[in-house]
Design an enzyme around this catalytic site. Structure first.
Site, PDB file in Angstrom:
ATOM      1  N   ASP A  10       0.878  -1.168   0.000  1.00  0.00           N
ATOM      2  CA  ASP A  10       0.000   0.000   0.000  1.00  0.00           C
ATOM      3  C   ASP A  10       0.928   1.235   0.000  1.00  0.00           C
ATOM      4  O   ASP A  10       2.123   1.104   0.304  1.00  0.00           O
ATOM      5  CB  ASP A  10      -0.867  -0.068   1.275  1.00  0.00           C
ATOM      6  CG  ASP A  10      -1.443   1.270   1.648  1.00  0.00           C
ATOM      7  OD1 ASP A  10      -2.085   1.881   0.782  1.00  0.00           O
ATOM      8  OD2 ASP A  10      -1.242   1.722   2.800  1.00  0.00           O
ATOM      9  N   ASP A  12       0.028   5.192   1.058  1.00  0.00           N
ATOM     10  CA  ASP A  12      -0.118   6.102   2.208  1.00  0.00           C
ATOM     11  C   ASP A  12      -0.113   5.348   3.535  1.00  0.00           C
ATOM     12  O   ASP A  12      -0.917   4.448   3.746  1.00  0.00           O
ATOM     13  CB  ASP A  12      -1.449   6.855   2.112  1.00  0.00           C
ATOM     14  CG  ASP A  12      -1.376   8.008   1.135  1.00  0.00           C
ATOM     15  OD1 ASP A  12      -0.365   8.722   1.136  1.00  0.00           O
ATOM     16  OD2 ASP A  12      -2.344   8.173   0.366  1.00  0.00           O
TER      17      ASP A  12
HETATM   18  O1  M1P Z   1      -4.150   5.926  -0.505  1.00  0.00           O
HETATM   19  C1  M1P Z   1      -5.043   6.165   0.514  1.00  0.00           C
HETATM   20  C2  M1P Z   1      -5.990   7.312   0.175  1.00  0.00           C
HETATM   21  O2  M1P Z   1      -5.239   8.491  -0.067  1.00  0.00           O
HETATM   22  C3  M1P Z   1      -6.004   9.642  -0.261  1.00  0.00           C
HETATM   23  O3  M1P Z   1      -6.786   9.863   0.882  1.00  0.00           O
HETATM   24  P1  M1P Z   1      -6.823  11.265   1.694  1.00  0.00           P
HETATM   25  O4  M1P Z   1      -6.573  12.336   0.736  1.00  0.00           O
HETATM   26  O5  M1P Z   1      -8.181  11.243   2.325  1.00  0.00           O
HETATM   27  O6  M1P Z   1      -5.736  11.160   2.737  1.00  0.00           O
HETATM   28  C4  M1P Z   1      -6.939   9.480  -1.433  1.00  0.00           C
HETATM   29  O7  M1P Z   1      -6.204   9.516  -2.631  1.00  0.00           O
HETATM   30  C5  M1P Z   1      -7.735   8.194  -1.331  1.00  0.00           C
HETATM   31  O8  M1P Z   1      -8.393   7.950  -2.545  1.00  0.00           O
HETATM   32  C6  M1P Z   1      -6.840   7.016  -1.038  1.00  0.00           C
HETATM   33  O9  M1P Z   1      -7.623   5.856  -0.827  1.00  0.00           O
END
Ligand code: M1P
Length: 255
Positions: A10, A12
Site C-alpha cells: 500500500d 499512504d
Molecule cells: O491511498 C489512501 C488514500 O489516499 C487519499 O486519501 P486522503 O486524501 O483522504 O488522505 C486518497 O487519494 C484516497 O483515494 C486514497 O484511498
C-alpha cells in the site's frame, strides 16, 4: 527450489506518510536489498498522478507492478495492462444522482473550515472529501483530528448508504480527509488478478481493519498479510521477512 515471492505495498501510511514522498532509506532498501530477492509491487487507492508524485516518475521501473486506484489502472514493467472505468460500470444517470446528493450534503455541512475540490472523479472510483482536497497539509491533519471526534465521514457514508440502497458500491476510508466510492469488488483485491505465478504474495498495509481500504486484501486467502503502523514499521517488518526467508532456506539446504 526457492519460492517465488512478491511484496505488494500500500502507499499512504505504509511506504510514505499520508500524501508525502517516500523516504530515501526505505526507497533504497526496497530497490537495493529487497528487490535482489523478491519482486515488488505497489497498490494505492489514489490515482496515478498522486502515486507518481509520492514514489517518483520512475516508479514504473522501480516496481514490477504499479496499481493505481486499487488496480483499476494497472501497469506491468512500464506497460499499461488494464484500465476500467466507474462510468462504464454504473452509468451517467446514477452517477449524477450520486454526485448531486453528495454536493448537496456537503453544502449543508458546517466544519471548522472548508476548501475546494470536494469530489474527484477518477477512472475507477469517486473520491469525496467533505473538507476539500485543496486543503494544506496542516489543515489535512486538523481535519483528521476533527473527524476522529465528530465522525463526519462515517455519518456521510451512512447517509449515502441509506439514500442509494440500490447501488452496488463500497465505501472505503483509506486516508485522512476523504473516502473512496467504487463498485463492490473493486477494492484492492481487484489488483490480484494481474499478479500471477507467485508462491506467496506478501501484502503490507496500514488500514487493515474493517472499513479501511487495506482490509479486504489483507484478509484475502491469496495474500500473506502484514499490518504496519507507518513506513518505519514497514522497513522493520521487511528486514524480519528477509531474515526469516533466509533462515528457512538455510535450514532446507541443510536437510
Ligand atoms: O491511498 C489512501 C488514500 O489516499 C487519499 O486519501 P486522503 O486524501 O483522504 O488522505 C486518497 O487519494 C484516497 O483515494 C486514497 O484511498
Amino acid at each position: 527450489m526457492s519460492k517465488k515471492i512478491i511484496c505488494l505495498f500500500d502507499v499512504d501510511g505504509t511506504l510514505t506518510m499520508p500524501q508525502q514522498c517516500i523516504d530515501k532509506s526505505l526507497d533504497n532498501y526496497i530497490q537495493n536489498t529487497l528487490r535482489s530477492k523478491f519482486d515488488v509491487a505497489v497498490v494505492g487507492g489514489s490515482d496515478l498522478s498522486k502515486l507518481t508524485r509520492q514514489l517518483g516518475e520512475d516508479v514504473f521501473t522501480k516496481y514490477d507492478y504499479v496499481f493505481a486506484e486499487n488496480g483499476l489502472v494497472a501497469y506491468r514493467k512500464e506497460k499499461k495492462i488494464w484500465s476500467k472505468t466507474i462510468l462504464s460500470e454504473i452509468g451517467e444517470e446514477k452517477l449524477q444522482d450520486f454526485i448531486n446528493f453528495s454536493l448537496h450534503y456537503i453544502s449543508q455541512l458546517r466544519l471548522p473550515f472548508k476548501r475546494g475540490n470536494f469530489i474527484e472523479f477518477r477512472t475507477g472510483m469517486i473520491n469525496i472529501s467533505p473538507v476539500g482536497r485543496n486543503c494544506t497539509i496542516e489543515e489535512r491533519n486538523q481535519f483528521y483530528e476533527y473527524d476522529a471526534k465528530h465522525h463526519v465521514r462515517e455519518k456521510f457514508i451512512q447517509a449515502l448508504k441509506k439514500e442509494f440502497t440500490h447501488l452496488h458500491v463500497t465505501y472505503s476510508i483509506g486516508g485522512q480527509i476523504s473516502f473512496d466510492v467504487f463498485p463492490t469488488g473493486w477494492d484492492k483485491t481487484y489488483c490480484l488478478k494481474h499478479v500471477t505465478g507467485y508462491n506467496e504474495i506478501h501484502f503490507f498495509g496500514d488500514k487493515t481493519r474493517e472499513g479501511g481500504n487495506d482490509y479486504e486484501i489483507y484478509e484475502s486467502d491469496l495474500t500473506v498479510g502484514h499490518r504496519v503502523t507507518d513506513p518505519d514499521d514497514t522497513l522493520k517488518q521487511l528486514e524480519t521477512l528477509i531474515k526469516f526467508v533466509d533462515e528457512k532456506s538455510i535450514k532446507q539446504n541443510n536437510i
